[in-house]
Write a protein that holds these residues in place. Structure first.
Motif, PDB file in Angstrom:
ATOM      1  N   ASP A  63       0.825  -1.207   0.000  1.00 32.04           N
ATOM      2  CA  ASP A  63       0.000   0.000   0.000  1.00 32.04           C
ATOM      3  C   ASP A  63       0.866   1.267   0.000  1.00 32.04           C
ATOM      4  N   ALA A  64       1.982   1.208   0.697  1.00 30.64           N
ATOM      5  CA  ALA A  64       2.826   2.392   0.844  1.00 30.64           C
ATOM      6  C   ALA A  64       3.443   2.859  -0.473  1.00 30.64           C
ATOM      7  N   VAL A  65       3.506   1.968  -1.452  1.00 36.62           N
ATOM      8  CA  VAL A  65       4.179   2.324  -2.706  1.00 36.62           C
ATOM      9  C   VAL A  65       3.262   2.232  -3.920  1.00 36.62           C
ATOM     10  N   ARG A  66       2.041   1.754  -3.702  1.00 33.54           N
ATOM     11  CA  ARG A  66       1.145   1.574  -4.848  1.00 33.54           C
ATOM     12  C   ARG A  66       0.887   2.903  -5.533  1.00 33.54           C
ATOM     13  N   GLY A  67       0.980   2.860  -6.852  1.00 28.36           N
ATOM     14  CA  GLY A  67       0.797   4.084  -7.624  1.00 28.36           C
ATOM     15  C   GLY A  67       2.096   4.828  -7.871  1.00 28.36           C
ATOM     16  N   ARG A  68       3.135   4.486  -7.131  1.00 27.69           N
ATOM     17  CA  ARG A  68       4.433   5.145  -7.304  1.00 27.69           C
ATOM     18  C   ARG A  68       5.504   4.179  -7.791  1.00 27.69           C
ATOM     19  N   PHE A  69       5.436   2.930  -7.373  1.00 23.85           N
ATOM     20  CA  PHE A  69       6.429   1.928  -7.738  1.00 23.85           C
ATOM     21  C   PHE A  69       5.811   0.919  -8.692  1.00 23.85           C
ATOM     22  N   THR A  70       6.612   0.484  -9.652  1.00 17.90           N
ATOM     23  CA  THR A  70       6.176  -0.517 -10.616  1.00 17.90           C
ATOM     24  C   THR A  70       7.221  -1.624 -10.714  1.00 17.90           C
ATOM     25  N   ILE A  71       6.781  -2.845 -10.540  1.00 18.33           N
ATOM     26  CA  ILE A  71       7.686  -3.984 -10.704  1.00 18.33           C
ATOM     27  C   ILE A  71       7.445  -4.604 -12.074  1.00 18.33           C
ATOM     28  N   SER A  72       8.519  -4.996 -12.724  1.00 17.82           N
ATOM     29  CA  SER A  72       8.390  -5.585 -14.050  1.00 17.82           C
ATOM     30  C   SER A  72       9.539  -6.557 -14.286  1.00 17.82           C
ATOM     31  N   ARG A  73       9.396  -7.337 -15.340  1.00 11.88           N
ATOM     32  CA  ARG A  73      10.428  -8.331 -15.647  1.00 11.88           C
ATOM     33  C   ARG A  73      10.835  -8.217 -17.103  1.00 11.88           C
ATOM     34  N   ASP A  74      12.117  -8.353 -17.338  1.00  8.28           N
ATOM     35  CA  ASP A  74      12.682  -8.435 -18.681  1.00  8.28           C
ATOM     36  C   ASP A  74      13.228  -9.857 -18.827  1.00  8.28           C
ATOM     37  N   SER A  75      12.455 -10.694 -19.492  1.00  7.68           N
ATOM     38  CA  SER A  75      12.836 -12.106 -19.581  1.00  7.68           C
ATOM     39  C   SER A  75      14.112 -12.291 -20.388  1.00  7.68           C
ATOM     40  N   ALA A  76      14.318 -11.474 -21.383  1.00  9.24           N
ATOM     41  CA  ALA A  76      15.515 -11.610 -22.219  1.00  9.24           C
ATOM     42  C   ALA A  76      16.782 -11.368 -21.404  1.00  9.24           C
ATOM     43  N   ARG A  77      16.690 -10.459 -20.439  1.00  6.63           N
ATOM     44  CA  ARG A  77      17.848 -10.141 -19.594  1.00  6.63           C
ATOM     45  C   ARG A  77      17.825 -10.909 -18.280  1.00  6.63           C
ATOM     46  N   ASN A  78      16.762 -11.704 -18.078  1.00  7.67           N
ATOM     47  CA  ASN A  78      16.604 -12.435 -16.815  1.00  7.67           C
ATOM     48  C   ASN A  78      16.718 -11.467 -15.637  1.00  7.67           C
ATOM     49  N   MET A  79      15.916 -10.439 -15.702  1.00  4.21           N
ATOM     50  CA  MET A  79      16.036  -9.327 -14.781  1.00  4.21           C
ATOM     51  C   MET A  79      14.653  -8.854 -14.329  1.00  4.21           C
ATOM     52  N   VAL A  80      14.564  -8.478 -13.080  1.00  5.61           N
ATOM     53  CA  VAL A  80      13.357  -7.857 -12.549  1.00  5.61           C
ATOM     54  C   VAL A  80      13.727  -6.443 -12.108  1.00  5.61           C
ATOM     55  N   SER A  81      12.899  -5.490 -12.468  1.00  4.68           N
ATOM     56  CA  SER A  81      13.167  -4.097 -12.148  1.00  4.68           C
ATOM     57  C   SER A  81      12.104  -3.555 -11.213  1.00  4.68           C
ATOM     58  N   LEU A  82      12.479  -2.529 -10.499  1.00  8.15           N
ATOM     59  CA  LEU A  82      11.544  -1.800  -9.649  1.00  8.15           C
ATOM     60  C   LEU A  82      11.694  -0.329 -10.000  1.00  8.15           C
ATOM     61  N   GLN A  83      10.714   0.180 -10.724  1.00  5.33           N
ATOM     62  CA  GLN A  83      10.724   1.589 -11.096  1.00  5.33           C
ATOM     63  C   GLN A  83      10.047   2.377  -9.985  1.00  5.33           C
TER      64      GLN A  83
END
Length: 121
Positions: A63-83
């Motif tokens: 709840d503290a980060v919803r709307g501000r933080f986005t988690i996503s995955r780049d399968s080609a790079r085998n990477m998860v990001s947190l924007q």
């Protein structure tokens, strides 16, 4: 050997943005039985869950980060990001990547070494 390596931390002013990355080796984050999470720990608080992405790309955020933080995955790079956008001083802390591999017969959990985020007022 499984390794999770975080990067992207730094110092920003309130309202700024950072994108954290978690690059994996020895494990494929896009597999259906893998769930990847970001946690953070501020020196004065307990470890706090931030966001999750499952193998089928379902995402959830605290709840503290919803709307501000986005988690996503780049399968080609085998990477998860947190924007992270609209950062606040209370977002400061060490951010850790966590991956859990869960099958019928086993559960394995892996942690990265962390990356530091400092948000100044």
């Amino acid at each position: 050997q499984v390794q999770l390596v975080e990067s992207g931390g730094g110092s920003v002013q309130a309202g700024g943005s950072l994108t954290l990355s978690c690059v994996a080796s020895g494990i494929t984050l896009s597999q259906n039985h893998i769930t990847t999470r970001w946690y953070r720990r501020h020196p004065s608080r307990e470890r706090e869950w931030v966001a999750t992405i499952t193998g089928d790309d379902t995402t959830t955020q605290a709840d503290a980060v919803r709307g501000r933080f986005t988690i996503s995955r780049d399968s080609a790079r085998n990477m998860v990001s947190l924007q992270m956008t609209d950062l606040k001083p209370e977002d400061s802390g060490d951010y850790f990547c966590n991956a859990i591999s869960r099958t019928i017969i086993s559960k394995r959990e892996y942690w990265g070494q962390g990356t530091q985020v400092i948000v100044s007022a």
